[in-house]
Design a protein around this motif. Structure first.
Motif, PDB file in Angstrom:
ATOM      1  N   GLU A  38       8.307 -25.182   8.289  1.00  0.00           N
ATOM      2  CA  GLU A  38       9.055 -24.150   7.583  1.00  0.00           C
ATOM      3  C   GLU A  38       8.226 -23.624   6.417  1.00  0.00           C
ATOM      4  N   VAL A  39       8.480 -22.366   6.075  1.00  0.00           N
ATOM      5  CA  VAL A  39       7.808 -21.725   4.952  1.00  0.00           C
ATOM      6  C   VAL A  39       8.883 -21.120   4.063  1.00  0.00           C
ATOM      7  N   ALA A  40       8.796 -21.390   2.765  1.00  0.00           N
ATOM      8  CA  ALA A  40       9.761 -20.825   1.824  1.00  0.00           C
ATOM      9  C   ALA A  40       9.749 -19.302   1.909  1.00  0.00           C
ATOM     10  N   ALA A  41      10.887 -18.695   1.700  1.00  0.00           N
ATOM     11  CA  ALA A  41      11.008 -17.243   1.803  1.00  0.00           C
ATOM     12  C   ALA A  41      11.510 -16.650   0.488  1.00  0.00           C
ATOM     13  N   ALA A  42      11.045 -15.457   0.212  1.00  0.00           N
ATOM     14  CA  ALA A  42      11.453 -14.724  -0.983  1.00  0.00           C
ATOM     15  C   ALA A  42      12.452 -13.643  -0.612  1.00  0.00           C
ATOM     16  N   GLY A  43      13.173 -13.195  -1.628  1.00  0.00           N
ATOM     17  CA  GLY A  43      14.039 -12.037  -1.524  1.00  0.00           C
ATOM     18  C   GLY A  43      13.727 -11.090  -2.662  1.00  0.00           C
ATOM     19  N   ALA A  44      14.674 -10.235  -3.002  1.00  0.00           N
ATOM     20  CA  ALA A  44      14.437  -9.220  -4.022  1.00  0.00           C
ATOM     21  C   ALA A  44      14.151  -9.836  -5.390  1.00  0.00           C
ATOM     22  N   ALA A  45      14.788 -10.970  -5.723  1.00  0.00           N
ATOM     23  CA  ALA A  45      14.600 -11.565  -7.050  1.00  0.00           C
ATOM     24  C   ALA A  45      13.164 -12.046  -7.243  1.00  0.00           C
ATOM     25  N   LEU A  46      12.626 -12.757  -6.254  1.00  0.00           N
ATOM     26  CA  LEU A  46      11.242 -13.223  -6.380  1.00  0.00           C
ATOM     27  C   LEU A  46      10.252 -12.073  -6.253  1.00  0.00           C
ATOM     28  N   ALA A  47      10.604 -11.052  -5.480  1.00  0.00           N
ATOM     29  CA  ALA A  47       9.737  -9.876  -5.425  1.00  0.00           C
ATOM     30  C   ALA A  47       9.609  -9.254  -6.804  1.00  0.00           C
ATOM     31  N   ASP A  48      10.722  -9.152  -7.513  1.00  0.00           N
ATOM     32  CA  ASP A  48      10.698  -8.612  -8.869  1.00  0.00           C
ATOM     33  C   ASP A  48       9.865  -9.497  -9.789  1.00  0.00           C
ATOM     34  N   ALA A  49      10.051 -10.802  -9.687  1.00  0.00           N
ATOM     35  CA  ALA A  49       9.305 -11.723 -10.540  1.00  0.00           C
ATOM     36  C   ALA A  49       7.809 -11.627 -10.273  1.00  0.00           C
ATOM     37  N   ALA A  50       7.428 -11.552  -9.004  1.00  0.00           N
ATOM     38  CA  ALA A  50       6.007 -11.482  -8.658  1.00  0.00           C
ATOM     39  C   ALA A  50       5.383 -10.191  -9.155  1.00  0.00           C
ATOM     40  N   VAL A  51       6.096  -9.075  -9.006  1.00  0.00           N
ATOM     41  CA  VAL A  51       5.552  -7.790  -9.448  1.00  0.00           C
ATOM     42  C   VAL A  51       5.401  -7.772 -10.964  1.00  0.00           C
ATOM     43  N   ARG A  52       6.383  -8.277 -11.668  1.00  0.00           N
ATOM     44  CA  ARG A  52       6.303  -8.281 -13.133  1.00  0.00           C
ATOM     45  C   ARG A  52       5.176  -9.208 -13.609  1.00  0.00           C
ATOM     46  N   ASN A  53       5.010 -10.323 -12.934  1.00  0.00           N
ATOM     47  CA  ASN A  53       3.903 -11.215 -13.256  1.00  0.00           C
ATOM     48  C   ASN A  53       2.574 -10.518 -13.004  1.00  0.00           C
ATOM     49  N   ALA A  54       2.471  -9.826 -11.875  1.00  0.00           N
ATOM     50  CA  ALA A  54       1.243  -9.111 -11.535  1.00  0.00           C
ATOM     51  C   ALA A  54       0.982  -7.984 -12.520  1.00  0.00           C
ATOM     52  N   ASP A  55       2.036  -7.294 -12.931  1.00  0.00           N
ATOM     53  CA  ASP A  55       1.878  -6.193 -13.876  1.00  0.00           C
ATOM     54  C   ASP A  55       1.354  -6.709 -15.218  1.00  0.00           C
ATOM     55  N   ASP A  56       1.901  -7.823 -15.682  1.00  0.00           N
ATOM     56  CA  ASP A  56       1.399  -8.418 -16.926  1.00  0.00           C
ATOM     57  C   ASP A  56      -0.076  -8.788 -16.797  1.00  0.00           C
ATOM     58  N   MET A 139     -18.038  13.207 -17.208  1.00  0.00           N
ATOM     59  CA  MET A 139     -18.257  12.142 -16.233  1.00  0.00           C
ATOM     60  C   MET A 139     -16.956  11.786 -15.537  1.00  0.00           C
ATOM     61  N   SER A 140     -17.079  11.166 -14.396  1.00  0.00           N
ATOM     62  CA  SER A 140     -15.941  10.623 -13.657  1.00  0.00           C
ATOM     63  C   SER A 140     -16.019   9.107 -13.700  1.00  0.00           C
ATOM     64  N   VAL A 141     -14.922   8.490 -14.098  1.00  0.00           N
ATOM     65  CA  VAL A 141     -14.807   7.037 -14.016  1.00  0.00           C
ATOM     66  C   VAL A 141     -13.596   6.724 -13.149  1.00  0.00           C
ATOM     67  N   TYR A 142     -13.473   5.473 -12.748  1.00  0.00           N
ATOM     68  CA  TYR A 142     -12.432   5.108 -11.790  1.00  0.00           C
ATOM     69  C   TYR A 142     -11.615   3.945 -12.334  1.00  0.00           C
ATOM     70  N   GLU A 143     -10.304   4.139 -12.364  1.00  0.00           N
ATOM     71  CA  GLU A 143      -9.394   3.160 -12.926  1.00  0.00           C
ATOM     72  C   GLU A 143      -8.516   2.539 -11.847  1.00  0.00           C
ATOM     73  N   PRO A 144      -8.166   1.260 -11.974  1.00  0.00           N
ATOM     74  CA  PRO A 144      -7.227   0.657 -11.018  1.00  0.00           C
ATOM     75  C   PRO A 144      -5.831   1.242 -11.183  1.00  0.00           C
ATOM     76  N   TYR A 145      -5.038   1.146 -10.129  1.00  0.00           N
ATOM     77  CA  TYR A 145      -3.651   1.604 -10.215  1.00  0.00           C
ATOM     78  C   TYR A 145      -2.797   0.650 -11.038  1.00  0.00           C
ATOM     79  N   GLY A 146      -3.110  -0.624 -10.984  1.00  0.00           N
ATOM     80  CA  GLY A 146      -2.306  -1.636 -11.658  1.00  0.00           C
ATOM     81  C   GLY A 146      -1.849  -2.675 -10.656  1.00  0.00           C
ATOM     82  N   VAL A 147      -0.631  -2.512 -10.140  1.00  0.00           N
ATOM     83  CA  VAL A 147      -0.101  -3.432  -9.134  1.00  0.00           C
ATOM     84  C   VAL A 147      -0.127  -2.752  -7.774  1.00  0.00           C
ATOM     85  N   VAL A 148      -0.795  -3.389  -6.828  1.00  0.00           N
ATOM     86  CA  VAL A 148      -0.853  -2.923  -5.437  1.00  0.00           C
ATOM     87  C   VAL A 148      -0.053  -3.888  -4.574  1.00  0.00           C
TER      88      VAL A 148
END
Length: 488
Positions: A38-56, A139-148
């Motif tokens: 078995e593999v643990a599964a996420a829902g909307a709550a953990l998706a939100d937590a992961a995105v906010r962690n990634a954004d930080d 000049m042109s420079v390239y920036e990351p989007y942030g969270v992908v």
């Protein structure tokens, strides 16, 4: 056997439990029907937590301001870790989607090489000074989007995950990776390897779960600023609709119904071997599978006979059996869907030249196997020639001349890949330019290079992965101007 404690998810550089309200994923071995674990599964709550962690993490200095050589060194160490644990990665893929062992090993090797490639791209690709049209320096420079958000399929998880994660990281982003619920475990191990390699916490997060529960939450999340998806066309459309509302860029690599073309002057033995490999390798579960074989009438009967003999000789077996050339399909439901499409074609009058059924070997009875199948007696308007089957089913269709071929080959909603077999290189060039496909192979098939851009025309997607611009896909350009006039 099912493990009592499901495998955990990965957020912020550590393993975390799944959501209590979301049932764990049960991994089934398609070769035997047995439960893997078995593999643990996420829902909307953990998706939100992961995105906010990634954004930080993306907004912090540890990764965004890291010098390219330092970032490249981490990517290289990830490749080192993948190579050290290649047996474990290959084993996870084989257990979860049934690919034969040698293909699993090859794909892990390719995935590690992808991280090495983007380490080099990261370190060597520069910005540009643009031509001035006034008293300034621009000049042109390239920036990351942030969270992908990276959403990957079950057919080739290791290569697909590396193909998205490596360039997105090289570009300076944080990534939330949602692997298929059928093949989640290699991605979880990849995250562990990345952390061991020195990737800052939160820069790579992995959430197992369903598309409805996790994928949709990631795509909708306001802090996700770019989505890279490989999968079915209808899922891609839904992602594109959400992205349009968010004014968010996407990369979509979707379905295919690739034409694989044999002219009268082709080297037939090589062409037939490629036709068979192009559709039966990986049990046909490939977006670039050459599922429509267009054969010129002068050699049609000979090619058909050679294909039948080749298909009958293929060793369909347990994925880790010595010499196995084709394993099961990835799930029992998918096997039944493929069988249903062939049965429907049979009822509509198609000729099943070979295959069209499950193997009768007792050792394979409990698995999701389906024999390599060649369907003839149809034209390009038949349902089976127009729908993506994603299984070991080849549609054999005759054509008369070059104009007839181009009209038939392009008469499809898809445009991902194609192949041309001929000794006439002027013809090969004409046909290659006329085909509506993102990739054209000439006198070869399924040769893939991380250095060459890849993507589809029409309903096969938008955007191009791989190559140097595969890193730019995950960046946004910024213009910077320095006034060069005297300051008062």
């Amino acid at each position: 056997m099912t493990t009592h404690t499901p495998k955990k998810l990965w957020i912020g550089g550590q393993a975390v439990d799944g959501e209590a309200a979301v049932a764990p994923l049960v991994s089934i071995n398609p070769a035997t029907g047995a439960v893997n674990y078995e593999v643990a599964a996420a829902g909307a709550a953990l998706a939100d937590a992961a995105v906010r962690n990634a954004d930080d993490a993306a907004r912090g200095k540890a990764w965004r301001q890291m010098l390219p050589p330092q970032r490249a060194a981490i990517l290289s160490r990830i490749a080192d870790g993948m190579e050290r644990r290649s047996e474990a990665l290959a084993q996870l893929q084989m257990l979860e989607n049934g690919k034969v062992w040698r293909e699993c090993q090859s794909q892990v090797k390719s995935a590690a090489a992808t991280f090495r490639y983007y380490a080099a791209v990261c370190e060597t690709t520069g910005s540009e000074v643009t031509p001035s049209r006034g008293d300034y320096l621009s000049m042109s420079v390239y920036e990351p989007y942030g969270v992908v958000a990276a959403i990957t399929p079950w057919n080739s998880p290791m290569t697909m995950e590396a193909q998205k994660v490596a360039p997105a990281l090289a570009a300076g982003n944080a990534v939330v990776l949602k692997p298929s619920e059928i093949t989640p475990s290699a991605a979880l191990l990849l995250a562990e390897i990345a952390t061991e390699a020195g990737l800052p916490d939160g820069i790579l997060n992995v959430l197992a779960g369903t598309g409805a529960q996790v994928g949709a939450a990631l795509v909708e999340h306001p802090k996700v600023r770019m989505v890279s998806f490989t999968g079915g066309t209808e899922s891609g459309r839904r992602i594109a609709e959400t992205a349009a509302r968010k004014l968010m860029p996407v990369a979509l690599e979707l379905g295919g119904k690739s034409p694989h073309i044999v002219f009268n002057d082709a080297p037939l033995d090589a062409a037939v071997a490629a036709l068979a490999g192009g559709i039966f390798e990986g049990s046909g579960q490939s977006c670039v599978a050459g599922s429509r074989a267009f054969v010129q009438r002068g050699v049609y009967d000979e090619v058909a006979a050679k294909l039948v003999a080749t298909a009958r000789a293929l060793k369909v077996d347990l994925p880790d059996a010595p010499g196995a050339e084709m394993g099961p399909l990835a799930t029992f439901a998918h096997r039944d869907k493929v069988a249903g499409m062939v049965d429907s074609a049979r009822r509509a009058g198609a000729d099943i030249l070979v295959g069209g059924q499950r193997p009768d070997a007792a050792r394979l009875a409990a698995g999701a196997y389906y024999l390599p199948t060649v369907v003839a007696g149809i034209d390009n308007q038949a349902a089976i020639a127009r729908q993506e089957i994603f299984g070991p089913v080849l549609c054999l269709i005759p054509f008369d001349d070059e104009d007839d071929l181009i009209a038939q080959a392009n008469d499809t909603a898809f445009g991902l890949a194609s192949g041309v077999w001929t000794r006439d290189y002027q013809r090969a060039w004409r046909v290659a330019r006329a085909l509506e496909a993102g990739t054209v192979w000439i006198n070869t098939y399924k040769q893939l290079s991380i250095a060459t851009p890849f993507g589809g025309f029409k309903d096969s997607g938008i955007g191009r992965e791989k190559g140097i611009n595969g890193m730019r896909l995950y960046q946004q350009p910024k213009g910077i101007y320095f006034g060069m006039g005297a300051l008062a």
